[in-house]
Write an enzyme that holds these catalytic residues in place. Structure first.
Site, mmCIF file in Angstrom:
data_model
loop_
_atom_site.group_PDB
_atom_site.id
_atom_site.type_symbol
_atom_site.label_atom_id
_atom_site.label_comp_id
_atom_site.label_asym_id
_atom_site.label_seq_id
_atom_site.Cartn_x
_atom_site.Cartn_y
_atom_site.Cartn_z
ATOM 1 N N GLN A 61 0.781 -1.417 -0.125
ATOM 2 C CA GLN A 61 0.044 -0.145 -0.254
ATOM 3 C C GLN A 61 0.770 1.141 0.086
ATOM 4 O O GLN A 61 0.628 1.970 0.293
ATOM 5 C CB GLN A 61 -0.935 -0.137 1.141
ATOM 6 C CG GLN A 61 -1.960 -1.536 1.084
ATOM 7 C CD GLN A 61 -3.217 -1.076 2.649
ATOM 8 O OE1 GLN A 61 -2.624 0.010 3.165
ATOM 9 N NE2 GLN A 61 -3.442 -2.130 2.945
ATOM 10 N N HIS A 129 -0.999 0.361 5.620
ATOM 11 C CA HIS A 129 -1.931 0.805 6.546
ATOM 12 C C HIS A 129 -0.690 2.359 7.415
ATOM 13 O O HIS A 129 -0.785 3.173 8.255
ATOM 14 C CB HIS A 129 -2.388 0.045 7.629
ATOM 15 C CG HIS A 129 -3.361 -0.551 7.446
ATOM 16 N ND1 HIS A 129 -4.213 -1.229 8.441
ATOM 17 C CD2 HIS A 129 -4.363 -0.982 6.359
ATOM 18 C CE1 HIS A 129 -4.818 -2.053 8.003
ATOM 19 N NE2 HIS A 129 -4.957 -2.241 7.076
ATOM 20 N N GLU A 221 -15.614 2.279 8.914
ATOM 21 C CA GLU A 221 -16.668 3.487 10.048
ATOM 22 C C GLU A 221 -16.613 5.113 9.024
ATOM 23 O O GLU A 221 -15.118 5.022 8.335
ATOM 24 C CB GLU A 221 -15.587 3.632 11.239
ATOM 25 C CG GLU A 221 -15.629 2.850 11.526
ATOM 26 C CD GLU A 221 -14.652 2.513 13.094
ATOM 27 O OE1 GLU A 221 -14.651 1.843 13.871
ATOM 28 O OE2 GLU A 221 -14.275 3.841 13.793
ATOM 29 N N TYR A 231 -11.598 6.406 19.716
ATOM 30 C CA TYR A 231 -12.047 5.511 18.661
ATOM 31 C C TYR A 231 -12.435 4.228 18.442
ATOM 32 O O TYR A 231 -12.664 3.260 18.100
ATOM 33 C CB TYR A 231 -12.185 5.614 17.340
ATOM 34 C CG TYR A 231 -12.588 7.347 17.569
ATOM 35 C CD1 TYR A 231 -13.161 7.362 16.716
ATOM 36 C CD2 TYR A 231 -11.951 8.946 17.851
ATOM 37 C CE1 TYR A 231 -14.727 9.355 16.869
ATOM 38 C CE2 TYR A 231 -11.950 9.636 17.625
ATOM 39 C CZ TYR A 231 -13.820 10.221 17.075
ATOM 40 O OH TYR A 231 -14.240 12.188 17.165
ATOM 41 N N TYR A 242 -8.978 -10.952 10.705
ATOM 42 C CA TYR A 242 -9.271 -11.646 9.881
ATOM 43 C C TYR A 242 -8.748 -13.229 10.187
ATOM 44 O O TYR A 242 -9.739 -13.591 9.276
ATOM 45 C CB TYR A 242 -7.734 -11.440 9.022
ATOM 46 C CG TYR A 242 -8.641 -9.922 8.211
ATOM 47 C CD1 TYR A 242 -9.098 -9.695 7.083
ATOM 48 C CD2 TYR A 242 -7.988 -8.805 8.150
ATOM 49 C CE1 TYR A 242 -10.019 -8.372 6.412
ATOM 50 C CE2 TYR A 242 -8.093 -7.383 7.260
ATOM 51 C CZ TYR A 242 -8.794 -7.218 6.422
ATOM 52 O OH TYR A 242 -9.233 -6.354 5.488
#
Length: 349
Positions: A61, A129, A221, A231, A242
């Protein structure tokens, strides 16, 4: 899904585009994840290149990320870039730099006076991430989404800026009124914590900050970002790990801030805007979330501090980024190689 109230026109193609930003003259900057910054002249279709982009840690990513113009860009020429940065050994982390954009007469340009103003701490292994979405508020403060790098626990660790929403001055210094400013270090940067992988940040017309983040297996979310709030990730989530292990839902731990909207199955949110244009007057004040695995554009209706999904439009391809153009059109970047840039205008009738 309903028939979309717009017509999509393909304007250009890019290699793994990640984000885009319009210049005051109407041209469009597009970041490509492998590490290139392109400049599209929409009027004639010419695509030039901006040199001087920092070296990115491309893989998974990771790579070149977001682009944001300083609120006073017309006067100071500053643009802000986020990217995955290599470290010593097999580690990497998100970084944010600013540079002055010097355009040339041939449809390209270069970055000058580049300076790194923020880094994820610590750099870690893995290629997932990063987050690193950027947005400025009305006071000229820079907000950065710093995801938890698939390491879970840093999202609750106040000695790390992973899994956090960060608020900075435009030069990377820490505002004195940040909620944890007195603690110093990276802790002082933090506005909110307990986030997983935040890929969208946007302010609504009342100045409220909203974010979209990817949940684990389920539990994507949409959150209203509040000062100093937690949060809950990875302690709570409306999804599960997962590997099948359960994560307690938000309603089991009311001390954590629960999402205003959550999705299972996931939509894989990749960016967020709040629409303020006139081309689609009936969408004014609505949010739009681009979806990867859902191959969709999701419309959000806001009601004060609350929100709901109002519609979902099937785009047929993974959508990496949504932005509002100067004339109020919606612009989308598809995900992947040879991806299209789409302009959305109202459907006839």
């Amino acid at each position: 899904m309903p028939d979309p109230p717009f017509v999509a026109t393909s304007v250009a193609r890019f290699d793994q585009p990640w984000s885009m930003a319009f210049l005051p003259d109407g041209r469009l900057l597009v970041s490509e994840k492998p590490g290139k910054l392109k400049l599209l002249d929409i009027a004639n279709g010419n695509i030039g290149e901006i040199s001087g982009v920092p070296t990115v840690a491309y893989g998974g990513q990771g790579g070149f990320g977001d682009i944001a113009l300083h609120p006073q860009y017309a006067d100071n020429g500053w643009i802000y870039l986020s990217y995955a940065e290599p470290g010593e050994g097999d580690v990497r982390g998100a970084a944010v730099a600013r540079a002055r954009l010097q355009l040339d007469a041939d449809g390209g340009g270069r970055l000058q006076d580049l300076q790194v103003i923020w880094r994820q701490v610590p750099k870690v292994t893995g290629e997932g991430h990063y987050g690193h979405r950027l947005v400025f508020d009305g006071d000229g403060k820079l907000w950065i989404s710093s995801s938890e790098r698939q390491k879970f626990d840093p999202a609750q660790d106040m000695a790390s800026n992973l899994g956090k929403i960060v608020r900075l001055n435009d030069d990377g210094s820490v505002p004195a009124d940040n909620p944890f400013a007195e603690q110093g270090g990276v802790t002082a940067q933090i506005w909110s914590l307990g986030h997983r992988n935040v890929l969208g940040l946007a302010f609504d017309g009342e100045g409220r900050l909203w974010e979209v983040e990817m949940g684990p297996r389920g539990g994507d979310e949409l959150n209203r970002v509040e000062r100093g709030s937690n949060y809950g990730y990875p302690i709570v989530s409306n999804g599960d790990h997962y590997d099948g292990r359960n994560i307690p839902d938000h309603d089991t731990r009311p001390e954590f801030n629960a999402p205003e909207v959550w999705w299972t199955p996931v939509i894989s949110p990749s960016s967020l805007i709040v629409y303020s244009g006139s081309m689609f007057p009936y969408f004014k004040g609505n949010g739009f979330v681009s979806g990867l695995s859902s191959k969709s554009l999701v419309r959000i209706e806001f009601h004060g501090d609350h929100a709901r999904e109002a519609a979902r439009y099937d785009m047929g391809e993974r959508i990496r980024c949504v932005r509002q153009g100067p004339d109020g059109a919606l612009w989308l970047l598809e995900d992947g190689a040879n991806a299209r840039l789409l302009k959305l205008t109202p459907a006839a009738g």
